[in-house]
Write an enzyme that holds these catalytic residues in place. Sequence first.
Site, mmCIF file in Angstrom:
data_model
loop_
_atom_site.group_PDB
_atom_site.id
_atom_site.type_symbol
_atom_site.label_atom_id
_atom_site.label_comp_id
_atom_site.label_asym_id
_atom_site.label_seq_id
_atom_site.Cartn_x
_atom_site.Cartn_y
_atom_site.Cartn_z
ATOM 1 N N ASP A 99 31.816 28.949 36.608
ATOM 2 C CA ASP A 99 32.086 27.765 37.405
ATOM 3 C C ASP A 99 30.857 26.877 37.286
ATOM 4 O O ASP A 99 29.794 27.318 36.869
ATOM 5 C CB ASP A 99 32.341 28.164 38.870
ATOM 6 C CG ASP A 99 33.033 27.043 39.647
ATOM 7 O OD1 ASP A 99 33.345 27.246 40.813
ATOM 8 O OD2 ASP A 99 33.231 25.962 39.052
ATOM 9 N N ASP A 273 41.042 33.327 40.232
ATOM 10 C CA ASP A 273 39.837 34.106 40.541
ATOM 11 C C ASP A 273 39.695 34.185 42.055
ATOM 12 O O ASP A 273 40.151 33.274 42.772
ATOM 13 C CB ASP A 273 38.581 33.422 39.955
ATOM 14 C CG ASP A 273 37.980 32.446 40.970
ATOM 15 O OD1 ASP A 273 38.431 31.284 40.986
ATOM 16 O OD2 ASP A 273 37.104 32.867 41.757
ATOM 17 N N CYS A 311 49.896 53.585 43.582
ATOM 18 C CA CYS A 311 48.872 53.153 42.619
ATOM 19 C C CYS A 311 48.486 54.318 41.721
ATOM 20 O O CYS A 311 48.288 55.435 42.192
ATOM 21 C CB CYS A 311 47.629 52.647 43.379
ATOM 22 S SG CYS A 311 46.301 52.081 42.296
ATOM 23 N N CYS A 313 45.710 54.292 39.777
ATOM 24 C CA CYS A 313 44.341 54.053 39.295
ATOM 25 C C CYS A 313 43.501 55.317 39.423
ATOM 26 O O CYS A 313 43.868 56.283 40.116
ATOM 27 C CB CYS A 313 43.706 52.892 40.077
ATOM 28 S SG CYS A 313 42.891 53.326 41.622
ATOM 29 N N CYS A 316 42.927 56.410 43.050
ATOM 30 C CA CYS A 316 44.090 56.960 43.751
ATOM 31 C C CYS A 316 44.534 58.294 43.157
ATOM 32 O O CYS A 316 45.209 59.082 43.820
ATOM 33 C CB CYS A 316 45.230 55.954 43.727
ATOM 34 S SG CYS A 316 44.814 54.493 44.699
ATOM 35 N N HIS A 342 39.512 50.133 43.160
ATOM 36 C CA HIS A 342 40.950 50.127 43.473
ATOM 37 C C HIS A 342 41.458 48.708 43.748
ATOM 38 O O HIS A 342 42.518 48.306 43.262
ATOM 39 C CB HIS A 342 41.247 51.015 44.683
ATOM 40 C CG HIS A 342 42.613 50.747 45.231
ATOM 41 N ND1 HIS A 342 43.778 51.255 44.663
ATOM 42 C CD2 HIS A 342 43.010 49.941 46.256
ATOM 43 C CE1 HIS A 342 44.824 50.792 45.325
ATOM 44 N NE2 HIS A 342 44.392 49.991 46.298
HETATM 45 C C1 LIG Z 1 37.736 30.466 47.655
HETATM 46 N N1 LIG Z 1 38.387 29.194 47.500
HETATM 47 C C2 LIG Z 1 37.978 28.356 46.536
HETATM 48 N N2 LIG Z 1 37.074 28.657 45.588
HETATM 49 C C3 LIG Z 1 36.917 27.533 44.862
HETATM 50 C C4 LIG Z 1 36.061 27.282 43.785
HETATM 51 C C5 LIG Z 1 35.164 28.374 43.271
HETATM 52 C C6 LIG Z 1 36.010 29.355 42.482
HETATM 53 N N3 LIG Z 1 35.303 30.644 42.314
HETATM 54 C C7 LIG Z 1 34.195 30.513 41.430
HETATM 55 C C8 LIG Z 1 33.213 31.632 41.503
HETATM 56 C C9 LIG Z 1 32.578 31.963 40.343
HETATM 57 C C10 LIG Z 1 31.655 32.982 40.356
HETATM 58 C C11 LIG Z 1 31.340 33.642 41.522
HETATM 59 C C12 LIG Z 1 32.003 33.284 42.704
HETATM 60 C C13 LIG Z 1 32.946 32.271 42.695
HETATM 61 C C14 LIG Z 1 36.052 25.968 43.238
HETATM 62 N N4 LIG Z 1 35.182 25.668 42.204
HETATM 63 C C15 LIG Z 1 35.101 24.400 41.753
HETATM 64 N N5 LIG Z 1 34.249 24.079 40.785
HETATM 65 N N6 LIG Z 1 35.901 23.396 42.253
HETATM 66 C C16 LIG Z 1 36.816 23.629 43.224
HETATM 67 O O1 LIG Z 1 37.522 22.699 43.651
HETATM 68 C C17 LIG Z 1 36.900 24.971 43.777
HETATM 69 C C18 LIG Z 1 37.789 25.264 44.824
HETATM 70 C C19 LIG Z 1 37.773 26.548 45.373
HETATM 71 N N7 LIG Z 1 38.437 27.088 46.416
HETATM 72 ZN ZN LIG Z 2 44.391 52.750 43.328
#
Ligand SMILES: CNc1nc2c(CCNCc3ccccc3)c3nc(N)[nH]c(=O)c3cc2[nH]1
Ligand SMILES: [Zn+2]
Length: 379
Positions: A99, A273, A311, A313, A316, A342
């Site tokens: 990201d 994700d 499950c 896995c 489990c 899990h």
């Molecule tokens: C939880 N809800 C949510 N997450 C969003 C994210 C982050 C997604 N997860 C990235 C990540 C990568 C590594 C480690 C942790 C997290 C967004 N990222 C961007 N750039 N733009 C969004 O609008 C946007 C909207 C989101 N809503």
């Molecule tokens: Zn499991």
Amino acid sequence: MEEHMEPAIKYRLIKKDKHTGARMGELITPHGTFPTPMFMPVGTQATVKSIAPDELDAMGAGVILANTYHLWLQPGEQIVEEAGGLHKFMNWDKGILTDSGGFQVFSLAKHRDIKEEGVTFRDPVSGSKMFLSPEKAMQIENALGPDIMMSFDECPPYFETYDYIKKSVERTSRWAQRGLEAHQNPDWQGLFGIVQGAGFKKLRQQSARDLVSMDFPGYSVGGLSVGESKEEMNRVLEFTTPLLPENKPRYLMGVGTADSLIDGVMRGIDMFDCVLPTRIARNGTCMTSHGRLVIKNAQYAHDFGPLDDECDCYVCRNYSRAYIRHLIHVNETFGIRLTSYHNLYFLIHLMQDLRQAIADDEVLEFREMVFEKYGFNQL
Ligand SMILES: CNc1nc2c(CCNCc3ccccc3)c3nc(N)[nH]c(=O)c3cc2[nH]1
Ligand SMILES: [Zn+2]
């Protein structure tokens, strides 16, 4: 004459479900080709917490996430670059997506100041002043060397005014253009545009129109899963995914509960994700076929069955609820390894079952079955 560079990231549509917007396909990357719809485990600090790469491989993970914001602050992107990039640094030879850090700045940093040039903020750890811009984000992501990287965007608060969101969408589109121009190595095609616009149809249309005209190899639907209801998220997806090219992958950011994954797939999403599976695992909450299970509860002290009797896995098949409850209770790290493994396996295999349902044109029946088994447990 500039030879035409084959894009490094491609999407191949294989089949659409007859009765919904669900589709199955393949995401083609320099580190392998992976079936979609897919759930992508999150590895914020260059590790999917407590799980080894060969375990991720064994459970069927294809693309995992790392975080530009965190890796920029610690250890610094230059160290990862010296290691030969993220794949070498963390010994993971399949797909990696980063990201852009935009979301983390807006959700983690205090006293941030958003300007056309970029965002100034204070690093919560060191307290030092930091600056992130489309150009800076591209420089960091290029140094990390993932297969897919996100444009630098603003993920605005969901319940903001139309005027605020309009201004934010227009700036995010200008930032996307700057990112395209900035990312250094020309044969590097893994950049996704992120569609914003909160809950406003006209602004989602404007954002999608801007980004599709820039011809990204893939698109994220951003600005969701930020506190709005699931119905609201579904309503926005309903009119947003059709605005995106059918031959490009669509990634819904930050979504990872069984019901939202199914509802997102039904509305044409290919990639997801979420930090949830590993985050809730750390306090002993498990995702099972019958809803969430809080393993610390006394009712499991003498329960020698598996976390989830549906499950198959490694966890489990080899450990009981009583044993895992004990480990979590005495804070043994092996306990959170088991609950994390899990939970990730559960979501990755939910997507596998969903792909089969798409193949059989039975997505609606699959949704019914999952929702019924869950009853009214939290998903
Ligand atoms: C939880 N809800 C949510 N997450 C969003 C994210 C982050 C997604 N997860 C990235 C990540 C990568 C590594 C480690 C942790 C997290 C967004 N990222 C961007 N750039 N733009 C969004 O609008 C946007 C909207 C989101 N809503
Ligand atoms: Zn499991």
